[in-house]
Design a protein around this motif. Structure first.
Motif, PDB file in Angstrom:
ATOM      1  N   ALA A  46       0.826  -1.224   0.000  1.00 14.67           N
ATOM      2  CA  ALA A  46       0.000   0.000   0.000  1.00 14.67           C
ATOM      3  C   ALA A  46       0.851   1.261   0.000  1.00 14.67           C
ATOM      4  CB  ALA A  46      -0.935  -0.007   1.209  1.00 14.67           C
ATOM      5  N   GLU A  47       2.011   1.218   0.658  1.00 16.99           N
ATOM      6  CA  GLU A  47       2.855   2.414   0.738  1.00 16.99           C
ATOM      7  C   GLU A  47       3.972   2.399  -0.305  1.00 16.99           C
ATOM      8  OE1 GLU A  47       4.039   3.585   4.639  1.00 16.99           O
ATOM      9  OE2 GLU A  47       2.170   2.864   5.558  1.00 16.99           O
ATOM     10  N   GLY A  48       3.898   1.450  -1.240  1.00 20.50           N
ATOM     11  CA  GLY A  48       4.840   1.446  -2.351  1.00 20.50           C
ATOM     12  C   GLY A  48       6.234   0.974  -2.008  1.00 20.50           C
ATOM     13  N   MET A  49       6.373   0.279  -0.874  1.00 20.19           N
ATOM     14  CA  MET A  49       7.691  -0.232  -0.499  1.00 20.19           C
ATOM     15  C   MET A  49       8.096  -1.440  -1.341  1.00 20.19           C
ATOM     16  SD  MET A  49       8.416   1.937   1.778  1.00 20.19           S
ATOM     17  CE  MET A  49       7.602   3.107   2.870  1.00 20.19           C
ATOM     18  N   ILE A  50       7.108  -2.207  -1.793  1.00 18.76           N
ATOM     19  CA  ILE A  50       7.328  -3.304  -2.735  1.00 18.76           C
ATOM     20  C   ILE A  50       6.227  -3.219  -3.785  1.00 18.76           C
ATOM     21  CG2 ILE A  50       8.409  -4.790  -1.008  1.00 18.76           C
ATOM     22  CD1 ILE A  50       5.791  -6.399  -0.902  1.00 18.76           C
ATOM     23  N   ALA A  51       6.419  -3.906  -4.899  1.00 17.53           N
ATOM     24  CA  ALA A  51       5.403  -3.940  -5.944  1.00 17.53           C
ATOM     25  C   ALA A  51       4.302  -4.926  -5.564  1.00 17.53           C
ATOM     26  CB  ALA A  51       6.025  -4.346  -7.271  1.00 17.53           C
ATOM     27  N   GLU A  52       3.095  -4.676  -6.053  1.00 11.22           N
ATOM     28  CA  GLU A  52       1.997  -5.607  -5.783  1.00 11.22           C
ATOM     29  C   GLU A  52       2.317  -6.999  -6.323  1.00 11.22           C
ATOM     30  OE1 GLU A  52      -2.883  -5.825  -6.214  1.00 11.22           O
ATOM     31  OE2 GLU A  52      -1.766  -4.127  -7.052  1.00 11.22           O
ATOM     32  N   SER A  53       3.038  -7.051  -7.416  1.00 11.02           N
ATOM     33  CA  SER A  53       3.405  -8.346  -8.007  1.00 11.02           C
ATOM     34  C   SER A  53       4.350  -9.146  -7.119  1.00 11.02           C
ATOM     35  CB  SER A  53       4.050  -8.134  -9.382  1.00 11.02           C
ATOM     36  OG  SER A  53       5.227  -7.339  -9.268  1.00 11.02           O
ATOM     37  N   ASP A  54       5.015  -8.481  -6.175  1.00 11.52           N
ATOM     38  CA  ASP A  54       5.910  -9.196  -5.266  1.00 11.52           C
ATOM     39  C   ASP A  54       5.155 -10.148  -4.347  1.00 11.52           C
ATOM     40  OD1 ASP A  54       8.257  -8.071  -6.246  1.00 11.52           O
ATOM     41  OD2 ASP A  54       8.177  -6.364  -4.877  1.00 11.52           O
ATOM     42  N   MET A  55       3.848  -9.939  -4.204  1.00 12.24           N
ATOM     43  CA  MET A  55       3.049 -10.869  -3.408  1.00 12.24           C
ATOM     44  C   MET A  55       2.980 -12.238  -4.073  1.00 12.24           C
ATOM     45  SD  MET A  55       2.203  -9.162  -0.738  1.00 12.24           S
ATOM     46  CE  MET A  55       1.075 -10.352  -0.018  1.00 12.24           C
ATOM     47  N   ASN A  56       3.322 -12.291  -5.359  1.00 12.32           N
ATOM     48  CA  ASN A  56       3.304 -13.572  -6.084  1.00 12.32           C
ATOM     49  C   ASN A  56       4.593 -14.362  -5.908  1.00 12.32           C
ATOM     50  OD1 ASN A  56       0.755 -12.937  -7.169  1.00 12.32           O
ATOM     51  ND2 ASN A  56       1.697 -11.790  -8.852  1.00 12.32           N
ATOM     52  N   LEU A  57       5.531 -13.817  -5.127  1.00  8.24           N
ATOM     53  CA  LEU A  57       6.795 -14.520  -4.909  1.00  8.24           C
ATOM     54  C   LEU A  57       6.648 -15.689  -3.946  1.00  8.24           C
ATOM     55  CD1 LEU A  57       9.307 -11.527  -4.610  1.00  8.24           C
ATOM     56  CD2 LEU A  57       8.837 -12.963  -6.607  1.00  8.24           C
ATOM     57  N   PHE A  58       5.513 -15.777  -3.269  1.00  9.06           N
ATOM     58  CA  PHE A  58       5.303 -16.863  -2.318  1.00  9.06           C
ATOM     59  C   PHE A  58       3.831 -17.233  -2.283  1.00  9.06           C
ATOM     60  CE2 PHE A  58       4.721 -12.901  -0.041  1.00  9.06           C
ATOM     61  CZ  PHE A  58       3.601 -13.117   0.742  1.00  9.06           C
ATOM     62  N   MET A  59       3.536 -18.410  -1.735  1.00 11.19           N
ATOM     63  CA  MET A  59       2.159 -18.819  -1.511  1.00 11.19           C
ATOM     64  C   MET A  59       2.010 -19.255  -0.054  1.00 11.19           C
ATOM     65  SD  MET A  59       1.491 -22.717  -2.884  1.00 11.19           S
ATOM     66  CE  MET A  59      -0.159 -22.592  -2.234  1.00 11.19           C
ATOM     67  N   VAL A  60       0.783 -19.161   0.454  1.00 11.50           N
ATOM     68  CA  VAL A  60       0.465 -19.570   1.821  1.00 11.50           C
ATOM     69  C   VAL A  60      -0.621 -20.637   1.760  1.00 11.50           C
ATOM     70  CG1 VAL A  60      -0.160 -18.781   4.138  1.00 11.50           C
ATOM     71  CG2 VAL A  60       0.903 -17.186   2.522  1.00 11.50           C
ATOM     72  N   THR A  61      -0.420 -21.722   2.472  1.00 11.52           N
ATOM     73  CA  THR A  61      -1.390 -22.811   2.421  1.00 11.52           C
ATOM     74  C   THR A  61      -1.321 -23.648   3.692  1.00 11.52           C
ATOM     75  OG1 THR A  61      -2.106 -24.743   1.142  1.00 11.52           O
ATOM     76  CG2 THR A  61       0.255 -24.345   1.270  1.00 11.52           C
ATOM     77  N   ASP A  62      -2.394 -24.378   3.951  1.00 11.44           N
ATOM     78  CA  ASP A  62      -2.407 -25.392   5.010  1.00 11.44           C
ATOM     79  C   ASP A  62      -2.215 -26.787   4.441  1.00 11.44           C
ATOM     80  OD1 ASP A  62      -2.860 -23.742   7.288  1.00 11.44           O
ATOM     81  OD2 ASP A  62      -4.994 -23.615   6.814  1.00 11.44           O
ATOM     82  N   SER A  63      -2.246 -26.904   3.114  1.00 10.45           N
ATOM     83  CA  SER A  63      -2.233 -28.205   2.461  1.00 10.45           C
ATOM     84  C   SER A  63      -0.831 -28.575   1.993  1.00 10.45           C
ATOM     85  CB  SER A  63      -3.194 -28.193   1.265  1.00 10.45           C
ATOM     86  OG  SER A  63      -3.005 -29.335   0.464  1.00 10.45           O
ATOM     87  N   ILE A  64      -0.300 -29.681   2.504  1.00 13.95           N
ATOM     88  CA  ILE A  64       1.003 -30.159   2.040  1.00 13.95           C
ATOM     89  C   ILE A  64       0.943 -30.532   0.570  1.00 13.95           C
ATOM     90  CG2 ILE A  64       2.798 -31.876   2.367  1.00 13.95           C
ATOM     91  CD1 ILE A  64       2.541 -29.899   4.666  1.00 13.95           C
ATOM     92  N   ASP A  65      -0.154 -31.182   0.155  1.00 17.98           N
ATOM     93  CA  ASP A  65      -0.294 -31.572  -1.253  1.00 17.98           C
ATOM     94  C   ASP A  65      -0.296 -30.344  -2.156  1.00 17.98           C
ATOM     95  OD1 ASP A  65      -0.383 -34.283  -0.690  1.00 17.98           O
ATOM     96  OD2 ASP A  65      -2.566 -34.345  -0.537  1.00 17.98           O
ATOM     97  N   GLU A  66      -0.978 -29.290  -1.722  1.00 22.11           N
ATOM     98  CA  GLU A  66      -1.002 -28.053  -2.507  1.00 22.11           C
ATOM     99  C   GLU A  66       0.397 -27.434  -2.582  1.00 22.11           C
ATOM    100  OE1 GLU A  66      -4.283 -24.614  -2.885  1.00 22.11           O
ATOM    101  OE2 GLU A  66      -3.257 -24.609  -0.947  1.00 22.11           O
ATOM    102  N   ALA A  67       1.119 -27.495  -1.484  1.00 20.35           N
ATOM    103  CA  ALA A  67       2.479 -26.963  -1.467  1.00 20.35           C
ATOM    104  C   ALA A  67       3.382 -27.729  -2.435  1.00 20.35           C
ATOM    105  CB  ALA A  67       3.045 -27.032  -0.049  1.00 20.35           C
ATOM    106  N   ILE A  68       3.292 -29.057  -2.409  1.00 20.95           N
ATOM    107  CA  ILE A  68       4.111 -29.885  -3.310  1.00 20.95           C
ATOM    108  C   ILE A  68       3.744 -29.604  -4.764  1.00 20.95           C
ATOM    109  CG2 ILE A  68       4.603 -32.244  -4.036  1.00 20.95           C
ATOM    110  CD1 ILE A  68       5.921 -31.577  -1.411  1.00 20.95           C
TER     111      ILE A  68
END
Length: 272
Positions: free
Chosen positions: A219-241
């Motif tokens: 929101a404050e322009g410290m990183i680009a919005e596209s930088d949120m695509n550098l990682f994923m968050v999940t509870d599923s091990i299968d989804e992570a793999i």
């Protein structure tokens, strides 16, 4: 699962760099601290050049031991989590499933959520790697490590994680895990390492941090919005793999190189 057992004699031992010694009380300082501390005299003129040789030797040892490591994913996580905790079971599962999908597993080599992925990988018949570090309150490499190194310097150890991993998984953890997470994110964002997948396991645990990144950094322009695509968050091990596998398929489709994924080669190296 029952917690792993450490032989009683080892409880009285500690590692100082590559050296195993009997415990004689807590250390007053570590090698890193002595290197980085401000000194009020000129003794450093005589000692620091010699430290360079020790630093060089750590790089040489690390490169030599890991040079032919197969395709590998590093799993970060807290050393403080006990074997009875639900997070420990997650760590074992991620270690096991990484091996089942052709990966070696690298961790920081300590207890808790470092031990759990090493254990899962070892029990699944895969290559389990631990990269330990000298700390004031010593911890030895856990019993599930097949190939282990113990480092004096954090920056050397971090180089090994980044150089020999093709993906990163973060289980819940504290300052050390956050340091390792943001190191990986920064190196991928700035193009210092190939755009390897980064996965955070535990939606509830990580949601506050992810929300702050969106609400403040984006929101404050410290990183680009596209930088949120550098990682994923999940509870599923299968989804992570699946995310890791897809990411590596995309890398290959771009024509980039990944190491050979045969675990046989890694096992042969251990026998040499």
């Amino acid at each position: 699962m029952a917690p792993s057992k450490t032989p009683n004699p080892d409880k009285q031992r500690l590692l100082r760099g590559p050296v195993l010694v009997r415990k004689s009380g807590p250390q007053k300082s570590t090698t890193d601290q002595r290197l980085l501390d401000h000194q009020h005299n000129v003794d450093w003129l005589h000692t620091d050049p010699w430290r360079v040789l020790r630093i060089q030797s750590e790089f040489v040892d690390g490169f030599g031991a890991l040079a032919e490591l197969p395709l590998a994913v590093t799993v970060f996580g807290s050393a403080r989590v006990k074997a009875e905790h639900k997070y420990y079971a997650l760590g074992q599962e991620i270690g096991r499933k990484l091996v089942e999908n052709g990966y070696a597993v690298i961790t920081g080599g300590g207890p808790g959520l470092m031990e759990a992925p090493n254990r899962g990988a070892s029990e699944a018949g895969g290559l389990s790697v631990g990269l330990g570090i000298e700390l004031p309150h010593e911890q030895h490499l856990n019993d599930w490590v097949d190939l282990g190194l113990n480092f004096r310097y954090f920056f050397v150890r971090k180089t090994m994680f980044l150089k020999y991993s093709q993906g990163f998984v973060c289980l819940p953890g504290g300052f050390g895990t956050l340091d390792e997470l943001f190191e990986a994110l920064c190196m991928v964002q700035t193009g210092k390492i190939t755009d390897y997948p980064i996965v955070l396991i535990g939606v509830e645990f990580w949601s506050g941090l992810v929300g702050w990144i969106k609400e403040r950094l984006v929101a404050e322009g410290m990183i680009a919005e596209s930088d949120m695509n550098l990682f994923m968050v999940t509870d599923s091990i299968d989804e992570a793999i699946a995310y890791i596998l897809q990411h590596h398929d995309d890398i290959r489709n771009r024509g980039d190189q990944l190491p050979a994924s045969s675990l046989v080669r890694g096992e042969q190296e251990l026998d040499r």
